[in-house]
Structures are given as structure tokens and as C-alpha cells.
Design a protein around this motif. Sequence first.
Motif, PDB file in Angstrom:
ATOM      1  N   ALA A  31       0.819  -1.215   0.000  1.00  0.00           N
ATOM      2  CA  ALA A  31       0.000   0.000   0.000  1.00  0.00           C
ATOM      3  C   ALA A  31       0.854   1.267   0.000  1.00  0.00           C
ATOM      4  O   ALA A  31       0.698   2.148  -0.837  1.00  0.00           O
ATOM      5  N   LEU A  32       1.809   1.312   0.930  1.00  0.00           N
ATOM      6  CA  LEU A  32       2.544   2.564   1.158  1.00  0.00           C
ATOM      7  C   LEU A  32       3.977   2.539   0.623  1.00  0.00           C
ATOM      8  O   LEU A  32       4.666   3.556   0.643  1.00  0.00           O
ATOM      9  N   GLY A  33       4.437   1.348   0.172  1.00  0.00           N
ATOM     10  CA  GLY A  33       5.805   1.238  -0.342  1.00  0.00           C
ATOM     11  C   GLY A  33       5.978   2.041  -1.618  1.00  0.00           C
ATOM     12  O   GLY A  33       5.021   2.633  -2.124  1.00  0.00           O
ATOM     13  N   LYS A  34       7.221   2.040  -2.150  1.00  0.00           N
ATOM     14  CA  LYS A  34       7.527   2.835  -3.352  1.00  0.00           C
ATOM     15  C   LYS A  34       6.591   2.527  -4.514  1.00  0.00           C
ATOM     16  O   LYS A  34       6.197   3.409  -5.264  1.00  0.00           O
ATOM     17  N   LYS A  35       6.264   1.204  -4.657  1.00  0.00           N
ATOM     18  CA  LYS A  35       5.385   0.829  -5.760  1.00  0.00           C
ATOM     19  C   LYS A  35       3.994   0.485  -5.267  1.00  0.00           C
ATOM     20  O   LYS A  35       3.240  -0.219  -5.942  1.00  0.00           O
ATOM     21  N   GLY A  36       3.658   0.960  -4.056  1.00  0.00           N
ATOM     22  CA  GLY A  36       2.380   0.607  -3.443  1.00  0.00           C
ATOM     23  C   GLY A  36       1.188   1.299  -4.124  1.00  0.00           C
ATOM     24  O   GLY A  36       1.342   2.302  -4.831  1.00  0.00           O
ATOM     25  N   ALA A  37      -0.015   0.746  -3.850  1.00  0.00           N
ATOM     26  CA  ALA A  37      -1.243   1.226  -4.496  1.00  0.00           C
ATOM     27  C   ALA A  37      -1.507   2.702  -4.179  1.00  0.00           C
ATOM     28  O   ALA A  37      -1.824   3.501  -5.071  1.00  0.00           O
ATOM     29  N   LEU A  38      -1.369   3.058  -2.888  1.00  0.00           N
ATOM     30  CA  LEU A  38      -1.632   4.437  -2.486  1.00  0.00           C
ATOM     31  C   LEU A  38      -0.604   5.398  -3.080  1.00  0.00           C
ATOM     32  O   LEU A  38      -0.931   6.488  -3.547  1.00  0.00           O
ATOM     33  N   THR A  39       0.658   4.938  -3.079  1.00  0.00           N
ATOM     34  CA  THR A  39       1.731   5.755  -3.653  1.00  0.00           C
ATOM     35  C   THR A  39       1.443   6.007  -5.133  1.00  0.00           C
ATOM     36  O   THR A  39       1.588   7.130  -5.628  1.00  0.00           O
ATOM     37  N   ASP A  40       1.002   4.942  -5.819  1.00  0.00           N
ATOM     38  CA  ASP A  40       0.641   5.066  -7.243  1.00  0.00           C
ATOM     39  C   ASP A  40      -0.442   6.114  -7.438  1.00  0.00           C
ATOM     40  O   ASP A  40      -0.329   7.011  -8.288  1.00  0.00           O
ATOM     41  N   ALA A  41      -1.496   6.000  -6.610  1.00  0.00           N
ATOM     42  CA  ALA A  41      -2.631   6.934  -6.727  1.00  0.00           C
ATOM     43  C   ALA A  41      -2.170   8.371  -6.502  1.00  0.00           C
ATOM     44  O   ALA A  41      -2.595   9.297  -7.212  1.00  0.00           O
ATOM     45  N   MET A  42      -1.260   8.551  -5.563  1.00  0.00           N
ATOM     46  CA  MET A  42      -0.765   9.908  -5.296  1.00  0.00           C
ATOM     47  C   MET A  42       0.030  10.451  -6.459  1.00  0.00           C
ATOM     48  O   MET A  42      -0.021  11.641  -6.775  1.00  0.00           O
ATOM     49  N   LYS A  43       0.783   9.519  -7.098  1.00  0.00           N
ATOM     50  CA  LYS A  43       1.536   9.975  -8.277  1.00  0.00           C
ATOM     51  C   LYS A  43       0.595  10.472  -9.366  1.00  0.00           C
ATOM     52  O   LYS A  43       0.907  11.396 -10.105  1.00  0.00           O
ATOM     53  N   GLY A  44      -0.615   9.822  -9.442  1.00  0.00           N
ATOM     54  CA  GLY A  44      -1.605  10.184 -10.479  1.00  0.00           C
ATOM     55  C   GLY A  44      -2.174  11.589 -10.303  1.00  0.00           C
ATOM     56  O   GLY A  44      -2.770  12.145 -11.232  1.00  0.00           O
ATOM     57  N   LEU A  45      -2.020  12.178  -9.113  1.00  0.00           N
ATOM     58  CA  LEU A  45      -2.612  13.494  -8.835  1.00  0.00           C
ATOM     59  C   LEU A  45      -2.136  14.559  -9.809  1.00  0.00           C
ATOM     60  O   LEU A  45      -2.880  15.471 -10.187  1.00  0.00           O
ATOM     61  N   GLY A  46      -0.895  14.423 -10.270  1.00  0.00           N
ATOM     62  CA  GLY A  46      -0.290  15.419 -11.146  1.00  0.00           C
ATOM     63  C   GLY A  46      -1.067  15.601 -12.453  1.00  0.00           C
ATOM     64  O   GLY A  46      -1.035  16.664 -13.071  1.00  0.00           O
ATOM     65  N   LYS A  47      -1.772  14.505 -12.811  1.00  0.00           N
ATOM     66  CA  LYS A  47      -2.494  14.576 -14.090  1.00  0.00           C
ATOM     67  C   LYS A  47      -3.826  15.319 -13.967  1.00  0.00           C
ATOM     68  O   LYS A  47      -4.458  15.643 -14.953  1.00  0.00           O
TER      69      LYS A  47
END
Length: 358
Positions: A31-47
Motif C-alpha cells: 500500500a505505502l511502499g515505493k510501488k504501493g497502491a496508495l503511492t501510485d494513486a498519489m503519483k496520479g494526482l499530477g495529471k
Amino acid sequence: MGNSDKLKSDLLAMVEATTTLAAVEEVRVSALGKKGALTDAMKGLGKLAPDERKAAGQELNAVKDAVTQAIDVKKTSLSMAEMSARLMEEKIDVTLPTRPEEKGCIHPISQTIDEVVAIFGEMGFSVAEGPEIEDDCYNFTALNIHEDHPARQEHDTFYLPGQGEKGRKVLRTHTSPVQVHTMMSEKPPLRVIAPGRTYRCDYDATHSPMFHQVEGLVIDKSANMAHLKGVLTDFCRAYFGVDDLPLQFRPSYFPFTEPSAEVDIGCTREGGEFKIGHGDDWLEILGCGMVNEKVLENCGIDPSEYQGFAFGVGIERIAMLKYGIPDLRTFYESDLRWLRHYGFSALNVPSMTGGLSR
Ligand code: PHE
């Protein structure tokens, strides 16, 4: 239900389903690791468009907080459960008898040296040391044992290879070279004993190629034969624990002392039983004498101003006599049964006030 709500309930369900600490850690990484689901979702915010980004960001942060908290709670409860399971399992039966202790002990050679040091320490002697690999000069020449002296052969010396006649090294055949080192390096008055290993090429029930001696040396302006007698009498009586132990000083010869004597202690050998003390028999235990003037001169001490006495005692010999050890070779065999039988408690340090051996 919005995306973040779904993510939150999925992740919380995953946390809830875990049953081990390792599994919780796996969920945390996913969930919270570098490739975790939440981390992924946060990366998507930029779009996202800026106005949407803020709201979505707050939602995801809230999810992160909720999941992090759930993980902490789960970890705490699982580790407490693990601890109580362990405590239930690892019961200690305090009524069980204790295991017999495997204890080490002090070797009779060390014990005897400690006893000798305790006795002479009480008389004001300090301990001196010297090398076991000696120059021929310290072991022989300075002690007035010249090149052609028969004592050189008698000592069955171990010579070290590779040196010429004069500069050759030897394994010291007695502790007397420590006398030379002490006289050369310190100013009189001197009062030292020097216990240590010595070497002679000899092997039977009473001889070993490596054995121990303790040397004694007193140098001052008036030390005389009467003092020597007093010191050795006190020593033998204290060491053997016999208050009226008789000593006999027999004239003898050593190149480094003049006059020289060998000392016998009284004993009895009635009915095959050997006993130290008043009796009709004598047993030789040490060599001694007044330090030869030539030795004083060799060591840079003026014999018209200073004089002194010296003695040498075999440690194994006096240990065998006191503790009834019949064969010298057993000292070095490291046989645990022998060591347990003849060894001494490490906690009873020999002293004149507390007792030498208990
Ligand atoms: N060094 C002598 C030996 O080994 C003992 C001794 C020491 C004698 C000091 C006299 C004085 O036999």
C-alpha cells in the motif's frame, strides 16, 4: 463510492485480514511502499486539473492516515498476541533442581606460584620478570658460569640455532638470569622474587623439559647469611603450614653464590608414609647462597658497598610435596580428571591473612 473510498476500504480489509506480523508488513509495502497502491494513486494526482487536485489530494492523505493507523493498531495487537503465546509456551518450572555447575579451576602450578608470591609479598618482595629466551651471557657468563664450566653441560641446555658461539640464544635453564636483569636495570637496595618457566633437556617422573622455578634476590648494604636463613625458614614454614618445620643448610656449590648452600626440610618416612615436619629424615628442596662478588661486579654493583643473597626453588617440586602429586609429568597432560582432583577454586586467592590454600 469514489475511487479513494474504494481504495481505503480495500486496504483496510487487507490489513484486517492479516494474522501475522510478516503479513502486515507485506500489506504495508503493497500500500505505502515505493510501488504501493496508495503511492501510485498519489503519483496520479499530477495529471488532474488544479482545482480537482487539491480535493483528491486531501482525500488520499486521509486514506493514507487511516491505513497507517490501522497498520499500527494491527501490529501492536499481533505482537502482544505473539508475546503472550510465547509466555504461555516458555514456562519455567522453578521447582526443578539446579544443574551441577561445570566449573573451571586453578592449576596447581599457578596456585603454588600465587602462594609463594603471597608469602614473599608479605615480606616486602616484589615480583620481577625476565625473558624465557635468553642470551648465553645472562643465563651463564654474567652468573660466573664460564664457557668451559661443567654446569653448562649439567644444565642440558636447549640452544637456539643460527647464532655463533658467543651471541647464541638459549632457553633459560634457571630463573637466575632474572637476578642479572634486575641488578643491571635497578638500583639497590633490591628485594625481588622471579617466578617463571625454565627449560632443560631432561624427561622422567621427576624431570620435564619445561618446568618452573622461583628465584629470590636481596641486595643491600648488610644482607647476610643469617637473613637468608631467616627468610627461607619463614617461607618454608608458611608454605608447608608447619610452624616448627626444621631446616638444615648444607654447604654446596653454585658458581653464582659464595658461600652456597642447599636447604633440606625435616620429614619422616615411617611405614612408607611420607610426612613433612620434625622427624629423623631430611629432604632437599632448594639452593641458595650469598651472591658471588664476581656476579655483583658483572652487573655493575660495587661489592665493597653492597652484598646480598639469592635462592632458587623448584615450583613443581614444592607443589608435589605439599599436594602429594607423585608424577611431575601429569602437570602438563591437561587431563581434566587430574585437574579437577588437584585444581583449586578460582575464588580462593591465596593470602597470608585469608589462608594460602583451602
Ligand atoms: N639457579 C640454581 C638452579 O637452578 C638455583 C639457585 C638460585 C642457587 C639462586 C643459588 C642461588 O639450580
